[in-house]
Design an enzyme around this catalytic site. Structure first.
Site, PDB file in Angstrom:
ATOM      1  N   ASP A 371     -14.409-100.962 -20.380  1.00  0.00           N
ATOM      2  CA  ASP A 371     -13.222-100.919 -19.531  1.00  0.00           C
ATOM      3  C   ASP A 371     -12.102-101.642 -20.273  1.00  0.00           C
ATOM      4  O   ASP A 371     -12.089-102.861 -20.361  1.00  0.00           O
ATOM      5  CB  ASP A 371     -13.521-101.598 -18.196  1.00  0.00           C
ATOM      6  CG  ASP A 371     -12.298-101.725 -17.298  1.00  0.00           C
ATOM      7  OD1 ASP A 371     -11.204-101.284 -17.708  1.00  0.00           O
ATOM      8  OD2 ASP A 371     -12.432-102.277 -16.187  1.00  0.00           O
ATOM      9  N   GLN A 374      -7.328-103.798 -19.256  1.00  0.00           N
ATOM     10  CA  GLN A 374      -6.559-105.006 -19.527  1.00  0.00           C
ATOM     11  C   GLN A 374      -6.397-105.272 -21.023  1.00  0.00           C
ATOM     12  O   GLN A 374      -5.807-106.285 -21.409  1.00  0.00           O
ATOM     13  CB  GLN A 374      -7.224-106.215 -18.862  1.00  0.00           C
ATOM     14  CG  GLN A 374      -7.246-106.178 -17.355  1.00  0.00           C
ATOM     15  CD  GLN A 374      -5.866-106.300 -16.729  1.00  0.00           C
ATOM     16  OE1 GLN A 374      -4.923-106.769 -17.359  1.00  0.00           O
ATOM     17  NE2 GLN A 374      -5.748-105.854 -15.489  1.00  0.00           N
TER      18      GLN A 374
END
Length: 585
Positions: A371, A374
């Protein structure tokens, strides 16, 4: 198979076509010319080489020898294959400068080829010309310091050279120039105060170049994509594919077809959960997640476990808010079929050692999802260096529009996966009996995409590339360090996250005896926008022993003055809120 084609001499084609008197004669000539070409290798009939905007299927494969281009091209329509032969006769064997300068329109007019083409075929011819010129222009803009071999590989991948960095020096020396690119930062709070927007980990603001790109689509050429052959559709489709290539470059994917557009990180994880997880996980299998995951990287896997009977195990944090890699290694076993983890924590700011985690997981035979929601806002990443099987992220956190995300997957993995959703675009053909799947990436892109939102990715990426990863991280850490020093001096305030060298520009904190919502309300009244809550990371907050945290997240347009305002306002909030709680009339 020989991948070189010798095309007819252009001057001979001009003479033969000039001798023909009718359009029917010229059409027949093109058909026969197309039929005379040798077979086109099937391995090149892919989305990477397909020319969008053509009514029929057209593929162009560039080969760069260090000085000139030689093209391999074909079409599934005989007449169009003849047109392709004419273009390749004009362009093959020329340098990039010669290709760009070549008067192809004049040549085609002299052959009387454009007079009998339908609007759709004329647009297709224009698209082919643009594709060839784009290859040449990308080679012309490649840095002279690059080696010839590197340049050739870059262009054969279909990529354009990245933009040059803006000569900013440290961001702080030109911060006013950067802020001028973001018109929303001139807006005032309802109290007449300047707004310090410190909620960037949730969603960033957009520069004018991104805003203008959205407006341009709707005011100049909006149309549906990958279907119609009219000019607006061609231009819009080209915008979509230009963004795909910009993403490919930004994350260093080996092929553009490894870049799948989705609605965001959440949609990307759900795609993997259904298309890969349903086929590869079952009872007794394990999924390893970390204690710092966002809900979008938790709930889809919990749902998969409900469907398939597998189980989740949690990689713990160490006291310094970093991953316990020793425990992670012990948890890896033949049962651990999937490891899915965040590159950067959206609460702690912890920057995880992606390469090390991926390497350990692969050694144990696990498939890996990263992921990067960010991570990508703070500079280009390298998915080939990471070696993860999947990498997912969103546009709205990295200067682009909301409603668009990316699911990168290794081509070898994506090709083995079943489709996720059914409908238009993800098929090659549909009959009453069934359907056949489109090639990557469209196999996973059913339906009309978020057109303008996807197109906004390209200027967003170009803006971040122009600033540069190192400069951006230096700026964010300077601001985060200033905030940690100031906030850390407030009595009863706890900061959650690792030391500055191991984190991004995220500073999360809580104050003993005061709910974060109360602090955020005081800050908002002073024009300071932060996030308060569990930040879609309830398990992590449970692990930290706090229901909510306040989160200030810094980005390229934030300033030291805004950090000073944050610290002073938190001090003020703590003072008045403690006073109110201790007041007994």
């Amino acid at each position: 198979m020989d991948t070189q084609i010798t095309y007819p001499d252009l001057s001979e084609l001009q003479e033969e076509l000039d001798d023909l008197e009718t359009s029917e004669d010229r059409i027949q000539f093109l058909i026969e010319l197309g039929q005379s070409l040798p077979p086109f290798p099937e391995e090149f009939c892919t989305e990477e080489h397909r020319v969008v905007g053509c009514q029929s299927m057209v593929w162009i494969v560039p080969n760069w020898d260090g000085r000139t281009y030689h093209f391999l091209a074909s079409s599934d329509a005989p007449m169009v294959r003849g047109l392709v032969a004419v273009l390749m006769s004009a362009y093959s064997g020329k340098t990039p400068d010669e290709i760009v300068a070549f008067p192809i329109e004049k040549v085609l007019d002299g052959m009387h080829l454009k007079t009998f083409l339908s609007p759709l075929r004329s647009n297709g011819l224009y698209s082919m010309i643009k594709r060839v010129r784009a290859y040449a222009e990308s080679q012309m803009t490649t840095s002279p310091s690059n080696s010839t071999a590197d340049q050739g590989a870059h262009v054969r991948g279909g990529g354009m050279a990245p933009p040059k960095r803006r000569d900013l020096g440290p961001l702080l020396t030109r911060i006013d120039q950067v802020r001028d690119d973001f018109p929303i930062l001139k807006q005032l709070h309802s109290e007449g105060l300047a707004v310090a927007y410190l909620d960037n980990a949730a969603s960033s603001q957009r520069p004018l170049s991104v805003i203008d790109s959205l407006t341009h689509v709707y005011t100049h050429h909006y149309a549906n994509v990958h279907r119609s052959g009219h000019e607006w559709a061609v231009r819009t489709t080209e915008g979509i594919e230009a963004s795909r290539d910009a993403v490919r470059r930004y994350i260093n994917a080996s092929k553009a077809e490894e870049v799948i557009f989705t609605a965001g990180t959440t949609a990307s994880v759900n795609l993997i959960s259904h298309a890969w997880g349903n086929a590869n996980l079952g009872p007794g299998d394990e999924i390893l997640l970390t204690e710092m995951e966002h809900h979008s990287n938790i709930v889809p896997w919990q749902q998969l476990c409900q469907r398939k009977g597998c189980a989740i195990r949690w990689v713990p944090l160490r006291p310094d808010y970093t991953l316990d890699l020793e425990q992670f290694e012990r948890m890896l076993s033949p049962r651990a079929k999937l490891v899915s983890f965040t590159a950067v924590s959206n609460v702690l700011g912890t920057i995880n050692p992606v390469k090390q985690v991926v390497r350990l997981a692969h050694q144990a035979g696990s498939t890996v999802v990263v992921d990067a929601a960010q991570a990508t806002p703070h500079g280009a990443i390298d998915v080939q260096d990471w070696d993860a099987d999947f990498v997912v992220f969103s546009g709205h956190k990295m200067l682009a529009s909301s409603g668009v995300g990316v699911c990168y997957g290794k081509r070898s993995v994506l090709e083995r996966m079943a489709e996720w959703q059914g409908g238009g675009s993800m098929i090659k053909s549909v009959t009453f009996e069934g359907y056949s799947l489109a090639d990557l990436p469209h196999k996973f892109e059913a339906g009309t995409p978020a057109i303008s939102e996807i197109i906004s990715l390209k200027p967003a990426i170009e803006y971040l590339e122009a600033i540069g990863h190192e400069r951006l991280m230096e700026h964010e850490r300077l601001l985060a360090g200033q905030a940690m020093d100031g906030l850390g001096a407030i009595e009863g305030l706890r900061i959650f996250g690792p030391e500055l060298e191991h984190k991004s520009g995220i500073v999360s904190f809580a104050v003993d005896g005061i709910h974060g919502e109360e602090i955020a309300r005081v800050l908002d009244g002073r024009g300071i926008a932060i996030r308060v809550g569990h930040h879609c990371a309830m398990p992590l907050h449970s692990r930290l022993g706090v229901p909510v945290t306040c989160r200030a997240s810094f980005y390229l347009y934030n300033t030291p003055n805004e950090v000073d305002r944050l610290v002073e306002s938190v001090q003020h909030a703590v003072k008045i809120l403690h006073r109110d709680k201790n007041f007994h009339p």
